[in-house]
Design an enzyme around this catalytic site. Sequence first.
Site, mmCIF file in Angstrom:
data_model
loop_
_atom_site.group_PDB
_atom_site.id
_atom_site.type_symbol
_atom_site.label_atom_id
_atom_site.label_comp_id
_atom_site.label_asym_id
_atom_site.label_seq_id
_atom_site.Cartn_x
_atom_site.Cartn_y
_atom_site.Cartn_z
ATOM 1 N N THR A 53 23.624 -50.818 -21.056
ATOM 2 C CA THR A 53 24.971 -50.264 -20.891
ATOM 3 C C THR A 53 25.192 -49.717 -19.490
ATOM 4 O OG1 THR A 53 26.398 -48.427 -21.621
ATOM 5 C CG2 THR A 53 24.057 -48.103 -21.837
ATOM 6 N N TYR A 106 22.710 -40.990 -25.110
ATOM 7 C CA TYR A 106 22.873 -42.430 -25.334
ATOM 8 C C TYR A 106 22.452 -43.221 -24.104
ATOM 9 C CZ TYR A 106 25.240 -46.938 -25.416
ATOM 10 O OH TYR A 106 25.527 -48.273 -25.314
#
Length: 336
Positions: A118, A142
């Site tokens: 990501t 995350y």
Amino acid sequence: MRGTVLVTGGAGYIGSHTCKALAHSGFTPVTFDNLSIGNRWAVRWGPIEIGDISDIARLGEVMRRHNPVGIVHFAALALVGESMTEPALYYRQNVAGTLAVLEAARAAGLPPFVFSSTCAVYGTSSEGCIDESLPTAPINPYGASKLMVERVLEDYGRAYGLRSATLRYFNAAGADPDGEIGEFRANETHLIPNAVEALLGRKQALQVFGRDYPTEDGTAIRDYIHVSDLALAHVRALERLIGGGDRFVCNLGTGSGASVAHIVAMLERLANRKLPLEDAPRRPGDPPELVANPSLSKKLLGPDLTTRSDIETILRTALVWHQGERLAALAPSLQA
């Protein structure tokens, strides 16, 4: 056929689109999913094996039976806000879970490994267009969990010879152009599906988080890549590794950003109706602009990688999926 590919999280949004792309490229995708987030109805190209990535024994049994020529690893938790309040959950699932997959893969001969990463690994970069040479400085668990796995893959390559591809994507959006699968989550956090659902009257209003950003219209800018283009990138990354290519890390985006206000205006134009809006404060940690420099991905995976990623195509395919008879036909199984 070109062999079996194990797809962890293959019942999810990006995973299911990638399974379709793999099948169309001659592979047999085998979905490994616990269905806690993914949808059983989205598994349409190849078999499904029910299991959790923390279960090394189950993973090993599946790998021995299917003998995959490659692994595409999507299975992860991906809610930034939740990661802030439940970091243990994210490190356990995203880091320890990936280690379990890799240990099972070691016993299976370490087939090439494509990892779903990501742009959150970059944190709040001040650069307008982000390339892979910029420092990684995630600001939430995350992003940190994904970056930890990137380091694990680097070390596995050095120590054990694992060939891996790390794909840092920006904003996946849109739906399968054939209308066969699309984006559906019980807890939806993404802008475009929430906007479409509000447009169709299934949500009271779309929340706009911040109108005071230092951008042209005051709303945040993001780089949106069509989910089918994203799926194709995973196939090409796997093909590159199977062909003997070395480990690589690259961004997946278009190099062009669109603001929230721009998305709203185009969606209203396409549907010829007003979208109900509700202004809300900025979310903590949301940078004004996140846009990828896609030069490396186009060099490694092909210059035609984002042919469906213009905003109009993204929104049209999302609209077809959300308003079509296909979604209504799936209604009885949506909670399965």
